[in-house]
Each structure stands twice: as structure tokens, then as C-alpha cells.
Scaffold this active site. Structure first.
Site, mmCIF file in Angstrom:
data_model
loop_
_atom_site.group_PDB
_atom_site.id
_atom_site.type_symbol
_atom_site.label_atom_id
_atom_site.label_comp_id
_atom_site.label_asym_id
_atom_site.label_seq_id
_atom_site.Cartn_x
_atom_site.Cartn_y
_atom_site.Cartn_z
ATOM 1 N N GLY A 180 -23.328 -23.283 11.526
ATOM 2 C CA GLY A 180 -24.172 -23.623 10.381
ATOM 3 C C GLY A 180 -25.645 -23.688 10.710
ATOM 4 O O GLY A 180 -26.480 -23.789 9.817
ATOM 5 N N CYS A 184 -6.904 -11.097 -15.556
ATOM 6 C CA CYS A 184 -7.455 -9.762 -15.310
ATOM 7 C C CYS A 184 -6.753 -8.761 -16.224
ATOM 8 O O CYS A 184 -5.525 -8.681 -16.243
ATOM 9 C CB CYS A 184 -7.271 -9.369 -13.848
ATOM 10 S SG CYS A 184 -7.736 -7.643 -13.542
ATOM 11 N N CYS A 192 -5.013 -5.845 -13.753
ATOM 12 C CA CYS A 192 -3.830 -6.090 -12.930
ATOM 13 C C CYS A 192 -3.050 -7.313 -13.362
ATOM 14 O O CYS A 192 -1.958 -7.569 -12.848
ATOM 15 C CB CYS A 192 -4.222 -6.208 -11.461
ATOM 16 S SG CYS A 192 -5.055 -7.764 -11.078
ATOM 17 N N CYS A 223 -10.726 -8.239 -12.248
ATOM 18 C CA CYS A 223 -10.969 -8.757 -10.912
ATOM 19 C C CYS A 223 -12.289 -8.207 -10.374
ATOM 20 O O CYS A 223 -12.561 -7.013 -10.502
ATOM 21 C CB CYS A 223 -9.867 -8.325 -9.948
ATOM 22 S SG CYS A 223 -8.294 -9.100 -10.267
ATOM 23 N N CYS A 256 -7.443 -5.840 -6.793
ATOM 24 C CA CYS A 256 -6.969 -5.462 -8.127
ATOM 25 C C CYS A 256 -6.069 -4.225 -8.026
ATOM 26 O O CYS A 256 -4.973 -4.197 -8.585
ATOM 27 C CB CYS A 256 -8.164 -5.181 -9.028
ATOM 28 S SG CYS A 256 -7.773 -5.181 -10.779
#
Lengths: 224, 256, 278
Positions: free
Chosen positions: C33, C242, C245, C267, C273
Site C-alpha cells: 500500500g 445481464c 448472459c 456484464c 459474459c
């Protein structure tokens, strides 16, 4: 309670030629608890100066001033400010307060400084102001717009809100009418009974005769 | 009567000029000390040295913390110093813009110190922020407004709320009423005075305004050319000044 | 025009530069970080197009690697296509659109839906690495704040969100705390992706070219999204399905599909997808 020994005072205005003035020399006197003593003498003889030195408002260069057996000239500024809060009340001729602060708050201030509760402080302040015949309509206004007599009574209320061991009064009744003058005289007597030592300047002979036990002529200490 | 801050023989030079020349000052718990003097007398430099934002060239500063330990401020590690600055200390700047985040709402400004010390409950932070904004006499309805649309007096009050929310013990103030209208000044001074009393704060206040000093300070320090020329009870210094400079200063006040 | 490919070192950057970047990467991995400064180079594309990510990818790629590049989850948007083409040309490595087959994935603004594995590296393109920037503009000050863990300010931002919008409305670049120490900007990924960073098996590397910073999250590292006790973090997504899909658990794009403003949700991760469809 109060003992003044060989006190002298001069002012030295350093930015002026010949700016040095001697006002008082060899001032010696005392005030006991439960006693009211008047400082007398012609105007300009140093009554207020003497009183201001006792309050620590003016610097005292020579002598000794004992309050409750403590020489205040040995105290640091911080110790003096505590001594004032705990033991000494001072009613000056002039009202000098922060603008826009209400009368009632001003009277409560010394009480709050000593950790009184707000409710109790308010109670005491209201009682005092009513007794001094200040209309309750005025309590929430700043006293700076009041008449001379009203301002003086606010000053008295501030000085009398606590039972100080030593009370310094500089012309407390000067601009009061008969009725209010009588009330203030009663209040002074009560403080005496409660054991306060009181030192005052009263031009009014009637007041002196009524409340004062002794007189001290400050012109005897005059330096000129 | 306990001391809370002791500074001994503080020196600070800018080039060849002493801004602080061997200054010693002590502050007691619950008292307000005023530092007065003209511009360039070194009063702000002294304040900055005491509050850690400037490092003096010489001298010694110690502070009694909440746990009763004397801390040597000049050798204190940076994290601890910054921690003091947001918990036990506060600094009120002359210009509120220096003490506020102008792009953050009033509530966010007030709450910042709480979040900095680990508050993680939004409702609690907001409740305390509301309490404090009201304490400094700003309508709570303004909590979500940005300080940039506040008046100067409101900004200054907001800065005070932001600083006092973590109940600091020692406050440094640099001309807190400097840029304000006279009408706003008195209210603000009264507010500071009652907060000082209520919270038992110790304050060092720098001002060039002797009237502000008279009403705020128990004790006064008069500075000139980097030196302390006179100290004492406020009313004594102002009513019976001993040093020629103080006499000049006092006799030069304009009266209305 | 000279004939190109052989005039370039493998992966465009010279070996010294790659070594410098790798050193920064190792430091970044060691201090999860923490923003490590590095001497970012001019790349043959404008700032804002992922110059930081490209340099990190260049420093990581080996000839045996398989590279996938996505932009907003999709393999076939301009930014993804141009970067993929670039690396094909300057490295000759194999590229893929299949998340599972890639060993290095460079991404702009998304983390793939498919769970990543230990032998994968995810490289993020970062525009502004400093999460405290908009609250405290002084870089000197923010670096001290990171050093001393003075992060109260980050919550001020979330506080502002709630007081203005009634909820934490920050939807992307949602600040996280890494390994209980540094606050990090996860680049402008939607906050829906934040939980995927926590204890992720893959190495996550972040490159900010213009700002000259690299930071990283090593595998299996704690990554916690900041929040308030009474306003907990939520990995929000559009509450739709979606339309291609039928997935109900993915991050969706809202697409306007005709002049009448008809909308469709699909998606954002095009590879995922496609795999669901078949």
C-alpha cells in the site's frame, strides 16, 4: 485583615521630561475583619491610588501590604490574580466590561470563576440585581448603555456577589439616589457583620457616619 | 496552582535579527496569558515556537500532559507532537482559512479531529458536531454548508468549534479577532471567555489590540524587538505601566 | 521508417529502466500500500492512457507470459486494443482474452469477475495514486500523514458523502486500508470490486506514470474498505440482470442502444459474459 506599612508611590512617565511624580509616602494603617474604614482627604491626595495599590492594580514599589498575613508585594502575578478571585472584591468608580455581555452574566462571572453552579450563580445574581432596584428588563442587556446610577449599581452587584474577606469600595454611592444609597449602606453593613474588612472612599459624609468605624486621612501620607 | 507550559531562554533569529531574544515564560492551568506588542516585536514567532510550528535556535520548552508527565517539546518525536496538536492542544489562527478546510462542510470540519482520534460512528460524530456548532452560536441548519459561504465571524467561530471539540487543555491564539468587525469581536471574545472558564482551558493569546488583551488575559507580556519588556497582571500593566515602551503603547490607544 | 521490432529492446524499455522499475516493485510489495516513487519514462502514448501500467507490465513480462489487457472490463475497447497491440509488437508474447489463461493482466478500472490465481499478476493503471489528494493538496503533507498514519481526513471525505447524499456515495476509487497500515487508492475501479482485492491470490501491482508512483498488494493481504460503524461499506452494483448472459452477480454496464434512449444492462467483463453464454 489588611495591613499597609510604609507604602510609598510615585509615577514615572518615562516618555516625558520631568515626568516623575511622588504621590504617597509612608502610608501606614490597617483594617480589621468586620470593620469599615474610610479613606478621606482632598481630591488628588492619593486615596484611589492607595486603594489601587492594595488591589494590585498599581505597582507598589516601596513598603509592605499584607492581606490575610500575606505580603502581596511578594506574590507573583498569577498568585495575585488568584488572591483577588478568592479574597478581594473591588468596586471601582467606572464600569469597564466587555461590550455586548449581559448584565446578569457579568454579575454571575465571579461566582462561576469560583466553580459555583450556574443555577446558584444565577439565583444570587438575580437577588442582588432586584435588591438594587435594577429592573429585570435590563438584566439581559449590556450595562454599557445604562445611566451612570445604573452602571454603578451593576458594579456594586459584581463586587458584592461573593463574601470577600476584603472589599475595596471606590465611591460606591456617588451617583445613587437616596433610596438606592440606603440599600447600598445596608449591604455594606451586612458584609461587615459577615466579617468582611471594608476599605472605602466615600465623599458622602452621611454614608461615612452611617457605615464607617474609622477614618484615615490620606493627606497625612501626601508626598508633596 | 499548577504550571502547564514552561519555556526557558527561547532564542530565534531570522538572519541577524532576533525575533525572540532569550525569552522565558510560564503558563499555569486555567489562566489566559496575553502577549502584546507592535508588529515585528516577535510575538507571533514566540507563539509559533511554543506551539511547535517553528523550531527555536535555542532554549527549552516543557509541557505537562494529561497524564502528568513533563514532555520536552523540542526533543519530542514528531508523531507525538502532532498527536498533541490534535488532542491536547489547539491553535486558532487569525485567518480562519488557515485553520479550516474551505471545501469541506462545517460539520466535516468540526468532526475532523474526532475522526482523527478514531471516532468511526457517523451519527455520533454528527451529534457532537451539532452540539458544538450550536455552542459557538451558529444555527445547526448550517452544518452541511461549506465555510466558504460563511461570514468572517462565523468562520472564526467555526474554527474555534473545530479546535475545541476534542477538549484540548492548551490553546494558542494568534489575533483571533484580527479581521473581524467590531460588532462581531465582542461576542466572539465573550464566547472564548466562557469556553475558557467552562472547560478550564489554558490560553496564550497574541494580540496587538490592548482592549482585547484587557478583556481576555489574566496576565500580560509586553514584547518589543524580540524581548519581554514588561509582565504582570493585565490591569496593572495597562493602568500603571512601568516600562517606557508600555507607557507609550498605553498612552497611544485611541478612545471612541 | 526503420524496421522496427529489432530496434527495440524486449518490452520497449531498456534493461536498466526495467531493473529500476522492478526494484520499485519489490519495495512496493514489501510495504503493501505504500507509494514508491520511480523514474517514470516517456512512453509512446499520452499520459492518461495507462503509461504507468504499461511500464509495470513491461518490467514484469517474460517471453513465456500470456498477456490480457482490459479497459472497463472489456478486451475490445480502444485503450485495451492499443496496449495489447503495443506489447504484441514489442515483446511478441502471446495474448489472450481468456482471464484464466493469462499470466499478466493489465487493467483499467476493473478487476475480472473470475477469481484470480496465485500464478497471475494484475497490473492496474492509476491516474491519481494519492487518496488524500483532494482533501490535502500538499504532497509534503500527505506523505507525512501516511508516515504517521494520520488518516482521520479520509473519513472526513466519507462523512461529507453521507451528509450530502445520505449514504457513502463514493462509487469508484473507494479508499481501502492495506494490511492494517497504509490507506490506498485502488485506482478508479468500482467499489463493487473492492472485496476482490482482499486476500486475493494474485499479485496486484499499481502504476501511475504521470505521478511517478508504484504501489502493490502482495497475495493474501488484508484489504479493507473504509466505512463508518453505522454506515458500513457496501459493494454496490446495479440491481439488474445481464441481458446477454443472464448473470445476476456481476458488475453491469448500462448501454444506450438506440435513439429513443432505450437502455440495456450487460456484464462489463466481456470475457466473463462470453464464458457464461456458452
Amino acid at each position: 485583615m489588611l495591613e499597609v506599612k510604609n507604602v510609598a508611590k510615585s509615577f514615572n512617565l518615562k516618555n516625558l521630561d520631568k515626568g516623575k511624580f511622588s504621590v504617597i509616602r509612608d502610608a501606614c494603617f490597617n483594617v480589621n475583619s468586620g470593620e469599615c474604614v474610610a479613606l478621606i482627604g482632598n481630591s488628588g491626595c492619593g486615596k484611589s491610588t492607595l486603594m489601587r495599590m492594595i488591589y494590585g492594580n498599581y505597582v507598589c514599589a516601596e513598603g509592605e501590604i499584607y492581606i490575610d498575613k500575606e505580603n502581596i508585594l511578594d506574590l507573583k502575578a498569577i498568585e495575585m490574580s488568584i488572591l483577588r478571585k478568592q479574597k478581594m472584591g473591588y468596586v471601582s468608580q467606572f464600569l469597564r466590561v466587555l461590550p455586548r455581555v449581559s448584565t446578569i452574566d457579568l454579575v454571575m462571572e465571579p461566582l462561576l470563576d469560583q466553580f459555583e453552579s450556574r443555577a446558584r450563580a444565577k439565583d444570587i445574581a438575580e437577588t442582588l440585581l432586584s435588591r438594587l432596584n435594577l429592573s429585570s428588563q435590563l438584566w439581559h442587556l449590556s450595562p454599557l448603555t445604562f445611566s451612570g446610577g445604573e452602571q454603578q449599581r451593576v458594579n456594586i452587584a459584581i463586587g458584592f456577589s461573593k463574601d470577600y474577606k476584603l472589599l475595596l469600595l471606590d465611591e460606591p454611592t456617588a451617583s445613587l439616589d437616596r433610596e438606592n444609597k440606603k440599600i447600598v449602606m445596608d449591604m455594606i453593613s451586612e458584609k461587615k457583620e459577615k466579617g468582611s474588612a471594608i476599605l472605602g472612599i466615600f465623599h458622602d459624609k452621611e454614608v461615612r457616619d452611617k457605615v464607617c468605624d474609622r477614618e484615615i486621612d490620606v493627606s497625612n501620607f501626601s508626598a508633596s | 496552582m499548577e504550571q502547564i507550559l514552561k519555556a526557558k531562554a527561547i532564542n530565534k533569529k531570522f538572519g541577524d535579527v532576533y525575533a525572540c531574544n532569550n525569552l522565558s515564560i510560564e503558563l499555569y492551568t486555567g489562566e489566559v496569558v496575553g502577549i502584546v506588542g507592535e508588529s515585528g516585536s516577535g510575538k507571533s514567532t514566540l507563539l509559533n515556537c511554543l506551539s511547535g510550528s517553528l523550531v527555536p535556535d535555542g532554549g527549552n520548552i516543557t509541557y505537562l500532559d494529561r497524564d502528568n508527565n513533563w514532555l520536552d517539546l523540542l526533543s519530542l518525536p514528531e508523531p507525538r507532537k502532532r498527536n498533541l496538536l490534535r488532542t491536547e492542544w489547539a491553535f486558532v489562527h487569525q485567518n480562519p482559512r488557515d485553520g479550516l478546510r474551505m471545501a469541506v462542510s462545517a460539520g466535516g470540519n468540526i468532526g475532523e479531529r474526532l475522526m482523527a482520534i478514531g471516532y468511526r460512528n457517523y451519527s455520533q460524530i454528527r451529534a457532537e458536531a451539532t452540539e458544538w456548532i450550536e455552542k459557538v452560536e451558529i444555527d445547526a441548519i448550517r452544518l452541511d454548508d461549506k465555510p466558504s459561504i460563511f461570514s468572517g465571524g462565523m468562520q472564526q467561530r467555526l474554527q474555534i468549534a473545530k479546535n475545541l471539540i476534542t477538549k484540548p487543555r492548551l490553546i494558542f491564539m494568534d489575533e483571533p479577532t484580527g479581521g473581524l468587525d467590531v460588532s462581531v469581536q465582542a461576542r466572539l471574545l465573550d464566547l472564548i471567555r466562557s469556553l475558557v472558564r467552562e472547560l478550564g482551558l489554558s490560553v496564550i493569546i497574541v494580540t496587538h489590540d490592548l482592549a482585547v488583551a484587557r478583556f481576555m488575559a489574566n496576565r500580560l507580556i509586553v514584547m518589543k524587538n524580540g524581548k519581554i519588556v514588561e509582565t504582570g497582571l493585565t490591569d496593572q500593566v495597562l493602568d500603571d505601566p512601568q516600562h517606557s515602551y508600555t507607557q507609550l503603547l498605553v498612552s497611544s490607544i485611541l478612545k471612541v | 521508417m526503420s524496421n522496427s521490432e529489432e530496434d527495440f529492446n524486449f518490452a520497449y524499455l531498456d534493461e536498466q529502466t526495467k531493473r529500476m522499475i522492478r526494484r520499485a516493485l519489490i519495495k512496493a510489495i514489501c510495504i503493501p500500500g505504500y507509494q514508491v516513487p520511480f523514474a517514470s519514462r516517456e512512453m509512446p502514448m499520452p499520459y492518461g492512457w495507462g503509461t504507468g501500467g504499461v511500464q509495470v507490465t513491461a518490467a514484469c513480462l517474460q517471453e513465456t507470459d500470456v498477456l490480457k489487457v482490459i479497459d472497463q472490463g472489456s478486451d475490445d475497447t480502444t485503450n485495451a486494443v492499443s496496449i495489447r497491440k503495443f506489447f504484441e509488437r514489442v515483446t511478441g508474447v502471446k495474448t489472450t482474452e481468456n482471464t484464466g489463461k493469462a499470466s499478466v493482466i493489465q487493467t483499467r478500472h476493473r478487476i475480472p469477475e473470475q477469481v484470480l490465481s496465485e500464478d497471475q499478476i494484475l497490473v492496474y493503471q492509476v491516474p491519481i495514486p494519492e487518496p488524500l489528494r483532494f482533501l490535502e493538496p500538499r504532497e509534503t503533507e500527505t506523505r507525512v500523514m501516511h508516515a504517521l498514519e494520520e488518516y482521520g481526513l479520509m473519513h472526513v471525505k466519507l462523512y461529507e458523502d453521507i451528509s450530502i447524499n445520505g449514504e457513502i456515495s463514493t462509487a469508484y476509487a473507494y479508499p481501502v486500508k492495506v494490511n492494517d497500515r497504509y490507506i490506498m487508492d485502488p485506482s478508479p475501479t468500482p467499489k463493487f470490486d473492492n472485496p476482490k482485492m482482499n486476500f486475493c491470490s494474485a499479485i496486484q501491482l499499481f502504476g501511475a506514470g504521470r505521478e511517478q508512483r508504484i504501489y502493490a498488494v502482495p497475495p493474501y493481504t488484508k484489504v479493507i474498505s473504509l466505512d463508518f460503524e453505522d454506515y458500513p461499506f457496501e459493494a454496490s452494483r446495479a440491481e439488474k440482470t445481464c441481458e446477454i448472459c443472464g448473470a445476476t452477480n456481476t458488475y453491469l454496464d448500462e448501454v444506450v442502444i438506440d435513439d429513443k434512449g432505450t437502455r440495456m444492462f450487460s456484464c462489463s467483463d466481456s470475457d466473463y459474459c462470453n464464458s457464461q453464454k456458452s
